[in-house]
Design a protein around this motif. Structure first.
Motif: not given
Lengths: 414, 414
Positions: A46-55
């Motif tokens: 979930r944390e990695v997804t948060g960073w990736a979604s922002a991109l």
């Protein structure tokens, strides 16, 4: 050619993200316990997804629980370039094993976006399901399923020590990450590059920052089940006993003697050894132990492994023994073109590189059967891995990401 | 003298009660898993309490979790006669070990009541806390506390593998059996007689129904902790490894060689062997194993046990090893008067008896330091115990109870 993308790699951000992911399953001794499909792995995803979604990357998952983050290319129909590794860990693992490949992939994509470079091919960062094989045996399950090397049905039925199946683990992961859409398993891949810490001492000792991985050492795994008979420790006579622990310890010692080579090339490990009923005043009725055998020469690996059943049988005494072959992975060599590309990118970035054999297994093993595959190693402190003390420097991690970013850009252009 | 009480022993009832208690913690293989202070032990205590209450017996418990059922004598101030054993089991234990002593005691008292015989001294049936020592180490904790051989404070702080302390286990037991009043720990005891299955093959082989136990074989227990270093199974060199499992298996083999005696009198058992992190591709960082050493000759027991630390240290290789002495119980002999009484009662009941040494430890060991103590053995099938296949016949169990009832009546008259 200049290293335009490499210059956008943010060393501090990449380091901070490692520290942040290390909080999911953090152990008191500074390592992580984030086993496959656990709540800890779910929260790391979930944390990695948060960073990736922002991109603007799109998350997806397949039926084997592999996890993808896609940067859409200018030609969305072209086969994507894959990069990544895994987010699961050993029960007492470190902060960098696996995580680095995922975060270096994300950092590469972020560098491209910052440089306003849009690749022709889509780039997908992947976290493969259960690389470690500590909760569910064998490891590299997700990449094996992706490559069609292991049937999905077989994987789904495998159970952990508590009796929980992979299918149940996947359902729990789905519940923990409900917004991630499902995609088809497998599909065409243009190329795969995996960045990883070396997990050995060579780069550090030789003074190189980048290892251009030539191939992966072969590995065979076995499970030995020794069956005796429970008896009272105070009353049963030695001559009447069927002590599974005594037989198993004899087997281990006999195996060690046979596997001993003066050159110290054979890697022989009994990592798991589980006794039943494991009570101080009961003669053990059963022992199940694991064997992990590796050798860079496939022929030697094959012949040493083939001797295991006979060696165990000879030491069984009054007990019964069953030796099962779990997995066999012969030694493999990555394509010269991929190794040349990584070497050229290292030169462009301006870091010293050397060729190196991977002594550890990686998901790249299975991707190698799907598409041109390569691996980039960076040093880890004292070669220590699968250990809470595992360590790497921010500078080496960033250099590895620079080489990876350049290689991905190159591959995604074609 | 006639065996007036013995004739009231009800073989079918005694058998049925064994089968009924075996439901608490029943395992699929026909045994029981009813470890000390578990919910299963609590429900077994409740069932026994139900039968005892119907007879007018009073239940009570002490600070060490020992459980008493008292038949009040005509002289309530006289020191009581105690009989009993334990209701806890090994993780894969049988239906008779311990339970028999409690139920034979209850049957004896029921026979007295049926015969309208009211003893002068009170008779107390006791189930000692944690005889087995499988959940909490060491065993015989409750009787040790009763006899003042182990401080209560020390016992309360001991934890099981899940980290639960004895104090917490006692609180859970109290909550499960809230109506049982507390009594003082210890106190005067006139005599103690414990009935038990032999847990060995001698009575059956020799064709005797009753074993008049002469004494208890000595026992020493140890815990050996081997500390190495976690490392990656694929990358770490043999010469750099500190493999705790290899060192521990070498120690076990070396110990077996030293403990080997042609006469097969030494009892040496490594029953528990726990590996960390116990993952197939990680070189083990630690092993903790148990040693249970027994010998009827206290001097031999002492000297063999004293060699353990040096043997382990010699096999440690690159690892560290710590050998801890946990418990030492020298061999003991029960008073001739108690043995004669049991022999006379067997004769009166009309069953064949022989003298026998107890190879297993029992709570009688600690009671022996408090009051005149004796034990009555009955055969068990093939000598198998600490095993789900443990078995005994209804007829032998009833004969043992007949001898016990006569002995208790005799002791309670005095």
């Amino acid at each position: 050619m200049s290293a335009a993308i490499a210059s956008r790699i943010d060393e501090a951000r990449l380091w901070e993200r490692h520290m942040s992911i290390a909080r999911h399953g953090a152990t008191a001794a500074g390592g992580v316990n984030r086993q496959a499909l656990s709540p800890e792995e779910a929260s790391a995803r979930r944390e990695v997804t948060g960073w990736a979604s922002a991109l603007g990357l799109k998350a997806s998952t397949d039926a084997a629980g592999n996890f993808f983050l896609r940067l859409e290319g200018t030609d969305p129909s072209a086969a994507p370039v894959l990069t990544g590794s895994h987010l699961d860990s050993q029960p007492t693992g470190g902060k960098f094993d696996g995580v680095y490949g995922v975060l270096a992939g994300l950092e590469s994509v972020e560098a491209m976006i910052a440089a306003k470079v849009r690749p022709r091919r889509s780039i997908e960062i992947v976290a493969w399901m259960n690389e470690e094989g500590s909760r569910f045996v064998p490891g590299m399950m997700g990449s094996a399923a992706f490559a069609g090397a292991m049937p999905l049905e077989e994987i789904l039925g495998i159970r952990d020590a508590a009796g929980v199946s992979v299918a149940e683990g996947l359902a729990a992961m789905k519940q923990a990450c409900p917004e991630v859409p499902e995609r088809a398993l497998g599909g065409p891949v243009k190329a795969y590059v995996e960045a990883h810490i070396e997990q050995g001492p060579i780069l550090e000792r030789e003074g190189f920052t980048i290892g251009i991985v030539t191939g992966i050492q072969g590995k065979r795994t076995f499970r030995v089940t020794v069956t005796g008979e429970e008896a009272h420790a105070g009353t049963s006579l030695r001559r009447d006993r069927k002590d599974a622990l005594l037989a198993a310890t004899q087997m281990v010692q006999a195996l060690v003697a046979v596997m001993h080579d003066a050159e110290d090339v054979v890697k022989f490990t009994v990592g798991r050894f589980t006794v039943q009923p494991n009570a101080p005043s009961v003669v053990p009725s059963s022992v199940v132990f694991s064997i992990d055998l590796r050798h860079p020469d496939s022929a030697v690996l094959q012949s040493l492994g083939d001797r295991i059943p006979e060696i165990c049988a000879a030491q069984a005494g009054p007990c019964e023994v069953k030796s099962e072959k779990l997995t066999t992975s012969m030694s493999l060599e990555f394509p010269p073109a991929m190794r040349q590309l990584i070497g050229a990118c290292a030169e462009r970035v301006g870091v010293r590189s050397m060729e190196i054999l991977s002594a550890a297994g990686h998901d790249a093993r299975y991707l190698h059967t799907v598409c041109p595959t390569g691996m980039i190693f960076v040093p880890c402190k004292d070669g220590i891995s699968h250990n809470e003390a595992e360590s790497a420097t921010a500078s080496d991690l960033a250099d590895g990401a620079r080489v990876l970013a350049e290689a991905l850009l190159e591959l995604s252009r074609d």
